[in-house]
Design an enzyme around this catalytic site. Sequence first.
Site, PDB file in Angstrom:
ATOM      1  N   CYS A 139      17.527  88.517   6.393  1.00 13.58           N
ATOM      2  CA  CYS A 139      18.444  88.008   7.430  1.00 13.58           C
ATOM      3  C   CYS A 139      18.606  89.029   8.550  1.00 13.58           C
ATOM      4  O   CYS A 139      18.921  90.183   8.294  1.00 13.58           O
ATOM      5  CB  CYS A 139      19.803  87.725   6.775  1.00 13.58           C
ATOM      6  SG  CYS A 139      21.131  87.434   7.947  1.00 13.58           S
TER       7      CYS A 139
HETATM    8  N1  MHO Z   1      23.545  83.758   4.450  1.00  9.99           N
HETATM    9  C1  MHO Z   1      23.525  83.590   5.879  1.00  9.99           C
HETATM   10  C2  MHO Z   1      22.175  83.882   6.442  1.00  9.99           C
HETATM   11  C3  MHO Z   1      22.108  83.759   7.905  1.00  9.99           C
HETATM   12  S1  MHO Z   1      20.772  84.515   8.460  1.00  9.99           S
HETATM   13  C4  MHO Z   1      20.811  84.581  10.106  1.00  9.99           C
HETATM   14  C5  MHO Z   1      23.966  82.187   6.216  1.00  9.99           C
HETATM   15  O1  MHO Z   1      23.293  81.225   5.877  1.00  9.99           O
HETATM   16  O2  MHO Z   1      25.012  82.049   6.822  1.00  9.99           O
HETATM   17  O3  MHO Z   1      19.576  83.820   8.041  1.00  9.99           O
END
Ligand code: MHO
Length: 212
Positions: free
Chosen positions: A16
């Site tokens: 991420c």
């Molecule tokens: N766990 C996070 C990841 C975001 S990332 C920009 C969410 O789904 O909010 O992939």
Amino acid sequence: HYVDISSEKATFAMGCFWAPDSLFGSTPGVITTRVGYAGGSKHFLPTYKNIGDYTEAIQLQYDPNTVSYLELLNMFWDHHDPTAKFKKQYSSFIYYHNKEQKSEAERTLNEKKAKGLDILTKIEPAGEFFNAEDYHQKYRLRQHQNLCKDLGLDSGDDLIKSHVAARLNGYVVGQGGIDQFDAESLKLGLDEATIKYVRHLVIKYEGQGLHC
Ligand code: MHO
């Protein structure tokens, strides 16, 4: 006064992209950061909702006289798990911008492998980088709309181009630490109220690490 800063690019994918945006943003020598999508098929426009075979990535502009590519690579390796298998969106990649970056990346990868680690990281040439949506740029800083407003950071483009935004995006989650913040807060041109507000956050979150 005018300082001639040479700059180079580095592009990494390490899960991420919010966390590395904060990690690198407050690293000395990093000038600006942007998050986006890299390494996928041509003739496709990746978005967060429709990412296709692209990967979440971060692109830095840095001053190689202050921070070396090797130091950035070490941060890359130290801040994600390159042995963990993820879907392509979150896979580990080093996208090199020149021959020197390629060979340094390969050398550090081979060092890890020599230690017996099953590294899944792939090293590929940097291709087109598609900026992620505005709401992903400087994600941690954006949680403080008062700060963005005071600093005149209105659009995603402002957040991408601003050095101050890059640094504060790290500091608001404690990255860089209080000593570094105190040493550079005036140089960043921050006013007293902003310094007070951000200081409190750096102290609160310093040492807590990054999460997504
Ligand atoms: N766990 C996070 C990841 C975001 S990332 C920009 C969410 O789904 O909010 O992939």
